[in-house]
Motif scaffolding. Structure first.
Motif, PDB file in Angstrom:
ATOM      1  N   ALA A 162      39.769  45.634  49.183  1.00 34.63           N
ATOM      2  CA  ALA A 162      37.965  45.281  49.536  1.00 34.63           C
ATOM      3  C   ALA A 162      37.205  45.639  49.871  1.00 34.63           C
ATOM      4  O   ALA A 162      36.284  45.631  48.773  1.00 34.63           O
ATOM      5  N   PRO A 163      37.264  46.978  50.495  1.00 37.97           N
ATOM      6  CA  PRO A 163      36.210  47.550  50.053  1.00 37.97           C
ATOM      7  C   PRO A 163      36.154  48.209  49.010  1.00 37.97           C
ATOM      8  O   PRO A 163      34.986  49.059  48.347  1.00 37.97           O
ATOM      9  N   ILE A 164      37.387  49.236  48.428  1.00 38.52           N
ATOM     10  CA  ILE A 164      36.945  49.286  46.509  1.00 38.52           C
ATOM     11  C   ILE A 164      36.422  48.478  45.754  1.00 38.52           C
ATOM     12  O   ILE A 164      35.949  48.784  45.365  1.00 38.52           O
ATOM     13  N   VAL A 165      36.654  47.139  46.240  1.00 41.71           N
ATOM     14  CA  VAL A 165      36.583  45.951  44.381  1.00 41.71           C
ATOM     15  C   VAL A 165      34.800  45.963  45.565  1.00 41.71           C
ATOM     16  O   VAL A 165      33.394  45.767  44.630  1.00 41.71           O
ATOM     17  N   GLY A 166      34.903  45.601  47.194  1.00 40.54           N
ATOM     18  CA  GLY A 166      33.154  45.433  46.873  1.00 40.54           C
ATOM     19  C   GLY A 166      33.088  44.389  47.555  1.00 40.54           C
ATOM     20  O   GLY A 166      31.881  43.406  47.542  1.00 40.54           O
ATOM     21  N   ALA A 167      34.043  43.397  47.967  1.00 41.11           N
ATOM     22  CA  ALA A 167      34.267  42.201  48.683  1.00 41.11           C
ATOM     23  C   ALA A 167      34.627  42.003  49.809  1.00 41.11           C
ATOM     24  O   ALA A 167      34.721  42.910  50.448  1.00 41.11           O
ATOM     25  N   ASP A 168      33.193  40.607  50.493  1.00 39.01           N
ATOM     26  CA  ASP A 168      33.092  40.461  51.695  1.00 39.01           C
ATOM     27  C   ASP A 168      34.885  40.375  52.350  1.00 39.01           C
ATOM     28  O   ASP A 168      35.354  39.984  51.730  1.00 39.01           O
ATOM     29  N   PRO A 169      35.362  41.122  53.610  1.00 39.16           N
ATOM     30  CA  PRO A 169      36.672  41.295  54.110  1.00 39.16           C
ATOM     31  C   PRO A 169      36.519  40.084  54.475  1.00 39.16           C
ATOM     32  O   PRO A 169      37.965  39.245  54.636  1.00 39.16           O
ATOM     33  N   ILE A 170      36.531  39.220  55.478  1.00 36.95           N
ATOM     34  CA  ILE A 170      36.708  38.485  56.202  1.00 36.95           C
ATOM     35  C   ILE A 170      36.784  37.408  55.095  1.00 36.95           C
ATOM     36  O   ILE A 170      38.142  36.553  54.997  1.00 36.95           O
ATOM     37  N   LEU A 171      36.205  37.112  53.804  1.00 38.99           N
ATOM     38  CA  LEU A 171      36.710  36.351  52.684  1.00 38.99           C
ATOM     39  C   LEU A 171      37.740  36.851  52.196  1.00 38.99           C
ATOM     40  O   LEU A 171      38.647  35.075  51.751  1.00 38.99           O
ATOM     41  N   VAL A 172      38.084  38.236  51.876  1.00 38.50           N
ATOM     42  CA  VAL A 172      39.152  38.664  50.813  1.00 38.50           C
ATOM     43  C   VAL A 172      40.254  37.842  51.614  1.00 38.50           C
ATOM     44  O   VAL A 172      41.478  37.292  51.458  1.00 38.50           O
ATOM     45  N   ASP A 173      40.507  38.400  53.101  1.00 35.86           N
ATOM     46  CA  ASP A 173      41.477  37.745  54.384  1.00 35.86           C
ATOM     47  C   ASP A 173      41.699  36.159  53.784  1.00 35.86           C
ATOM     48  O   ASP A 173      43.173  35.952  54.010  1.00 35.86           O
ATOM     49  N   ARG A 174      40.873  35.403  54.064  1.00 31.71           N
ATOM     50  CA  ARG A 174      40.862  34.401  54.141  1.00 31.71           C
ATOM     51  C   ARG A 174      41.598  33.433  52.598  1.00 31.71           C
ATOM     52  O   ARG A 174      43.026  33.077  52.607  1.00 31.71           O
ATOM     53  N   ALA A 175      40.899  33.981  51.417  1.00 33.08           N
ATOM     54  CA  ALA A 175      41.610  33.647  50.105  1.00 33.08           C
ATOM     55  C   ALA A 175      43.376  34.384  50.626  1.00 33.08           C
ATOM     56  O   ALA A 175      44.213  33.555  49.413  1.00 33.08           O
ATOM     57  N   ALA A 176      43.473  35.563  50.857  1.00 31.23           N
ATOM     58  CA  ALA A 176      44.643  36.247  50.932  1.00 31.23           C
ATOM     59  C   ALA A 176      45.578  35.029  51.294  1.00 31.23           C
ATOM     60  O   ALA A 176      47.075  34.098  50.796  1.00 31.23           O
ATOM     61  N   VAL A 177      44.699  34.598  52.101  1.00 32.65           N
ATOM     62  CA  VAL A 177      45.949  33.845  53.297  1.00 32.65           C
ATOM     63  C   VAL A 177      46.352  31.922  52.588  1.00 32.65           C
ATOM     64  O   VAL A 177      47.298  31.812  52.761  1.00 32.65           O
ATOM     65  N   LEU A 178      44.972  31.743  52.221  1.00 37.03           N
ATOM     66  CA  LEU A 178      45.151  30.509  51.771  1.00 37.03           C
ATOM     67  C   LEU A 178      45.851  30.418  50.133  1.00 37.03           C
ATOM     68  O   LEU A 178      46.185  28.876  49.186  1.00 37.03           O
ATOM     69  N   ALA A 179      46.122  31.459  49.800  1.00 41.04           N
ATOM     70  CA  ALA A 179      46.160  31.403  48.124  1.00 41.04           C
ATOM     71  C   ALA A 179      47.344  30.605  47.911  1.00 41.04           C
ATOM     72  O   ALA A 179      47.229  30.189  46.789  1.00 41.04           O
ATOM     73  N   LYS A 180      48.482  31.236  48.263  1.00 40.12           N
ATOM     74  CA  LYS A 180      49.976  30.069  48.113  1.00 40.12           C
ATOM     75  C   LYS A 180      50.273  28.493  48.594  1.00 40.12           C
ATOM     76  O   LYS A 180      51.219  28.147  47.988  1.00 40.12           O
ATOM     77  N   ALA A 181      48.801  28.237  49.644  1.00 44.31           N
ATOM     78  CA  ALA A 181      49.366  27.056  49.729  1.00 44.31           C
ATOM     79  C   ALA A 181      49.740  25.930  48.839  1.00 44.31           C
ATOM     80  O   ALA A 181      50.018  25.046  49.428  1.00 44.31           O
ATOM     81  N   ASP A 182      48.741  25.865  47.997  1.00 46.90           N
ATOM     82  CA  ASP A 182      49.328  24.577  47.025  1.00 46.90           C
ATOM     83  C   ASP A 182      50.733  24.981  46.212  1.00 46.90           C
ATOM     84  O   ASP A 182      51.036  23.349  45.758  1.00 46.90           O
ATOM     85  N   LEU A 183      51.004  25.553  46.675  1.00 49.59           N
ATOM     86  CA  LEU A 183      52.571  25.147  46.450  1.00 49.59           C
ATOM     87  C   LEU A 183      53.444  24.371  47.256  1.00 49.59           C
ATOM     88  O   LEU A 183      54.661  23.851  46.926  1.00 49.59           O
ATOM     89  N   ARG A 184      52.942  23.638  48.746  1.00 48.55           N
ATOM     90  CA  ARG A 184      53.613  23.004  49.216  1.00 48.55           C
ATOM     91  C   ARG A 184      52.342  21.296  49.167  1.00 48.55           C
ATOM     92  O   ARG A 184      52.791  20.737  49.854  1.00 48.55           O
ATOM     93  N   THR A 185      51.591  21.419  48.335  1.00 51.04           N
ATOM     94  CA  THR A 185      51.173  19.992  48.287  1.00 51.04           C
ATOM     95  C   THR A 185      51.718  19.340  46.925  1.00 51.04           C
ATOM     96  O   THR A 185      52.986  19.973  45.849  1.00 51.04           O
ATOM     97  N   GLU A 186      51.465  17.892  47.147  1.00 49.77           N
ATOM     98  CA  GLU A 186      52.225  17.289  45.417  1.00 49.77           C
ATOM     99  C   GLU A 186      51.820  17.452  44.693  1.00 49.77           C
ATOM    100  O   GLU A 186      53.103  17.549  43.465  1.00 49.77           O
ATOM    101  N   ALA A 187      50.803  17.553  44.812  1.00 43.36           N
ATOM    102  CA  ALA A 187      50.006  17.391  43.582  1.00 43.36           C
ATOM    103  C   ALA A 187      50.791  18.708  42.582  1.00 43.36           C
ATOM    104  O   ALA A 187      51.319  18.731  41.220  1.00 43.36           O
ATOM    105  N   VAL A 188      51.055  19.669  42.971  1.00 48.98           N
ATOM    106  CA  VAL A 188      51.585  21.145  42.258  1.00 48.98           C
ATOM    107  C   VAL A 188      52.978  20.959  42.223  1.00 48.98           C
ATOM    108  O   VAL A 188      53.674  21.498  41.342  1.00 48.98           O
ATOM    109  N   GLY A 189      53.795  20.043  43.553  1.00 47.76           N
ATOM    110  CA  GLY A 189      54.869  19.927  43.232  1.00 47.76           C
ATOM    111  C   GLY A 189      55.521  19.828  42.389  1.00 47.76           C
ATOM    112  O   GLY A 189      56.239  19.381  41.038  1.00 47.76           O
ATOM    113  N   GLU A 190      55.001  18.438  41.626  1.00 44.78           N
ATOM    114  CA  GLU A 190      55.150  17.581  40.315  1.00 44.78           C
ATOM    115  C   GLU A 190      54.213  18.222  39.213  1.00 44.78           C
ATOM    116  O   GLU A 190      55.196  17.927  38.385  1.00 44.78           O
ATOM    117  N   PHE A 191      53.419  18.929  39.130  1.00 42.87           N
ATOM    118  CA  PHE A 191      52.778  19.468  37.601  1.00 42.87           C
ATOM    119  C   PHE A 191      52.575  21.035  38.419  1.00 42.87           C
ATOM    120  O   PHE A 191      51.742  21.092  38.857  1.00 42.87           O
TER     121      PHE A 191
END
Length: 782
Positions: free
Chosen positions: A415-444
């Motif tokens: 995050a500091p190398i890229v210049g990104a907000d570390p709090i937002l980066v952490d939240r995005a990293a945590v949720l990045a794979k969450a939709d793998l457990r959704t039914e929409a992604v399970g179907e498609f």
């Protein structure tokens, strides 16, 4: 010269296989004919869902006669050698051979073998059965009695088993005609699995199922056209595309074009008819991506949107029929519409369910704490579920939850190398794979990331977080877009670096053309992000080694110990009652030695892995820069095995390309190459070179002037490089042009005085070191 027409007609060939299969047929047949001594003027392949066709023009009627000399053994050779020669040459007696003389080796036998040419018909009949039997279908099948196990029988007919023909779908007939334009064609009647090649084919399955007798390609195409079969696949594609556009336009709509779907549907029909269906507008509440994939995947139909609109869809879809229906297609439209509505109803159900709560929230508390998740939010719940279920990412690389934890830790460093907000980066990293457990992604599965962004927006996540969830998978190829948002860039880099380092750690790297985990694509993605978004990232820095490489060693070590622990715990329990065991258990020290062996067997993941992975990145960088027009030697000149900042390497290459195109650059290149080549030659001989340049040993004005220029240029170039101003570094080095030229005009490097010679070689070494601050000029041609 005669032409060859070949058709292999079968049940419906999967659309995805047709184009390649037709190309394979062309290559296999033409290669076999050429190997047999025939030539041809041109060949073109065609395909429909039910046939592969090959049209070969200007084929020679007969292969040429051959005369071959086979050199044999000495006339004094033993009988066994002579017998072997006779077998090889096809001679019955040595008297049939000739004797030749070699001034050095003496007399030896020579067999003159003449082979008469063969008729093209004979060659074709000879090669075709083998080509058909060994045809490289990705998947194939046996049919009829041939599909029965060998030795079994039904109705008195014995099954052929493994010896029978395997074809993608049951092969039904073969056309093989041969002849010139003005002569009557001949049928070449080779046989395979009871099917004898002839001159009969069949038209459209429903509109014209009668037999059609053909002679050569032109009347074959015309006859098929009358029988409602359009042979040319590209023509079918063009017709479908333009008719679909026109039909949509007439209804005030635009066709949403899809090249992959167009290729597929053109392989599903022999006589295409474009029709339009509708569904209820209520379904437009579903995201457009889900509607499009639902209709495409399940019904092979195109979607439309209002004219001029860039987003959103209409409730009209385009379908392609293989039948010219008497009712204008009403029943076909009705049937497709029923299926489309049913599938969209399922999709709406998935979309709605994914926005609700998971039933077993109480089991997700531990996972929620681990990742700082809010179980009141649907996407957080699904990330917790992904972790709690221990969904495997890879057997040797742990679960998806463990992977998310690694990506999260690495993203924090990036995050500091890229210049990104570390709090937002952490939240995005945590949720990045969450939709793998959704039914929409399970179907498609194609919607992973995109659906995560949708659901993140619905639960009020920051826009950068939502964008990062979709874009962290990008780019997925050389033409895919690169993330722009800094949070997305950070998570995308973390995701790809984790993947690459993990597979390097377990030594599952791409080999040859095999790359099952798309690691080349991931590395190219890293290269594109770094270069196109101007990210300076030292890939081999200590922080990345710690958080990406060493982490895997600790994880693999922990896993090995965890797997061995129950075995040793049981033994410790037994040891507590050792008197009852016969024979006695081995010592505790022996157990510790075994544990040490287990730990030693875990692959070490250290700097050697980093160096190998860095070399892999260099290969991808070279491909990328060459595609951008950079010369390969320019790229090689700025890359060393230790180069770990790919952006700076690319900028050096860009500056160097510009510089050597100028007059100063061209002349400096010539002068410095002369210096470095002379120095390299003396180093190879082992000539003594002084450790540094001594002012006292500089005797001539030209060498004094060059030494002064080298010191100034070296200092200015080094300062410019430290500021990453590579063009300025080049300009500083260009000051060496005149003094280098003067030096070689006035100075003899290999002076008789060894001390002066060593000093002058040290001066050349100083030139190499000065230019080496920017690039290795010796690798550049010109």
């Amino acid at each position: 010269m005669p032409d060859l027409l070949l058709e292999l007609r079968s049940e419906e060939i999967p659309a995805r296989m047709q184009r390649k299969a037709a190309g394979d047929l062309k290559k296999l047949v033409t290669d076999a004919l050429v190997d047999a001594g025939l030539t041809y003027e041109g060949a073109r392949e065609y395909w429909t869902p039910r046939r592969l066709t090959l049209d070969i023009r200007g084929l020679t009627a007969r292969s040429a006669d051959l005369r071959e000399e086979i050199k044999g053994p000495s006339t004094k050779a033993p009988e066994q050698a002579i017998a072997g020669f006779l077998r090889k040459a096809g001679l019955s007696d040595i008297s049939e051979a000739q004797v030749a003389t070699d001034p050095k080796k003496g007399d030896f036998y020579v067999a003159i073998v003449s082979k008469a040419g063969r008729a093209a018909e004979e060659i074709i009949a000879d090669v075709m059965p083998g080509i058909i039997r060994s045809f490289p279908w990705p998947k194939s099948m046996r049919s009829g009695f041939a599909s029965m196990p060998k030795g079994s029988s039904y109705g008195g007919v014995e099954g052929k088993g493994s010896e029978s023909l395997r074809w993608v779908r049951p092969l039904q007939s073969i056309i093989c005609t041969f002849g010139s334009e003005h002569d009557e064609t001949k049928v070449i009647p080779f046989e395979i699995d009871g099917i004898v090649a002839g001159n009969v084919t069949y038209g459209h399955r429903f509109h014209a199922p009668e037999a059609i007798t053909v002679r050569r390609f032109d009347d074959y195409v015309a006859s098929l056209e009358k029988a409602k079969v359009m042979l040319d696949a590209d023509r079918r594609k063009d017709m479908i595309l333009h008719d679909a556009r026109d039909l949509a336009f007439a209804s005030g709509l635009d066709l949403v074009e899809d090249e992959g779907l167009l290729e597929e549907v053109s392989g599903l029909v022999e006589w295409p008819h474009v029709l339009m269906g509708t569904f209820e507008k209520d379904y437009l509440e579903i995201p457009a991506e889900i509607i499009r994939l639902t209709i495409k995947t399940n019904q092979k139909c195109f979607v439309t949107r209002p004219q001029g609109a860039e987003e959103g869809l209409s409730n009209h879809f385009i379908l392609i029929s293989n039948i010219d229906a008497k009712d204008g297609g009403k029943e076909i439209i009705h049937g497709n519409g029923k299926v489309v509505r049913a599938r969209l109803s399922d999709a709406k159900h998935f979309w709605t369910r994914d926005q609700g709560d998971i039933p077993d929230l109480g089991t997700l508390v531990d996972s929620a704490k681990k990742f700082d998740l809010d179980l009141k939010k649907p996407l957080d719940q699904r990330m917790a579920k992904l972790d709690a279920l221990n969904v495997t990412f890879h057997a040797k690389l742990g679960t998806q939850g463990e992977r998310v934890a690694r990506i999260r830790a690495l993203a924090k460093e990036l995050a500091p190398i890229v210049g990104a907000d570390p709090i937002l980066v952490d939240r995005a990293a945590v949720l990045a794979k969450a939709d793998l457990r959704t039914e929409a992604v399970g179907e498609f599965p194609e919607l992973q990331g995109l659906m995560g962004r949708r659901y993140a927006g619905l639960q009020g996540e920051n826009e950068s977080v939502a964008i990062a969830i979709e874009d962290h998978y990008k780019p997925q190829g050389p033409s895919d877009r690169v993330p722009k948002d800094k949070v997305a860039i950070t998570v995308a880099l973390a995701d790809k670096l984790d993947t690459l380092t993990g597979f390097w750690a377990i030594d599952e790297k791409p080999t040859g053309s095999k790359d099952p985990y798309a690691l080349r694509r991931a590395a190219l993605g890293v290269v594109r992000i770094l270069l196109e978004r101007s990210v300076e990232l030292p890939l081999a820095s200590q922080d990345l080694v710690e958080h990406v490489v060493a982490r895997f060693h600790r994880a693999l070590l922990a896993k090995a110990n965890a797997e061995a622990a129950p075995h040793f715990m049981k033994r410790e329990q037994q040891r507590s009652d050792e008197d009852s065991i016969d024979p006695p258990l081995r010592s505790h020290e022996a157990d510790m030695a075994e544990i040490a062996d287990i730990e030693a067997s875990v692959p070490g993941v250290g700097l050697d892995v980093v160096a190998d992975l860095l070399s892999f990145f260099h290969d991808r960088l070279k491909v990328y820069l060459r595609d951008m027009g950079a010369r390969h030697e320019i790229i090689d000149s700025v890359l060393t095995p230790e180069t770990d900042d790919l952006l700076l390497a690319a900028r050096r290459a860009e500056a160097l390309t510009s510089f050597i195109s100028s007059e100063d650059g061209h002349n400096l290149l010539a002068g410095t190459k002369r210096a470095t080549q002379l120095l390299a030659a003396e180093e190879k001989k082992g000539t003594v070179i002084a450790e540094g340049v001594s002012d006292e040993l500089l005797k001539l004005d030209a060498e004094k002037a060059l030494w002064a220029a080298v010191q100034v240029a070296s200092k200015e170039a080094s300062e410019a490089v430290s500021k990453k101003e590579y063009r300025s570094a080049m300009e500083a080095l260009s000051q060496l042009r005149a003094p280098v030229d003067k030096f070689f005009e006035d100075v003899l490097v290999n002076d008789e005085d060894t001390a002066i010679r060593a000093n002058r070689l040290a001066l050349l070494k100083a030139i190499r070191e000065a230019t080496g601050t920017v690039a290795d000029f010796s690798k550049i041609s010109g």
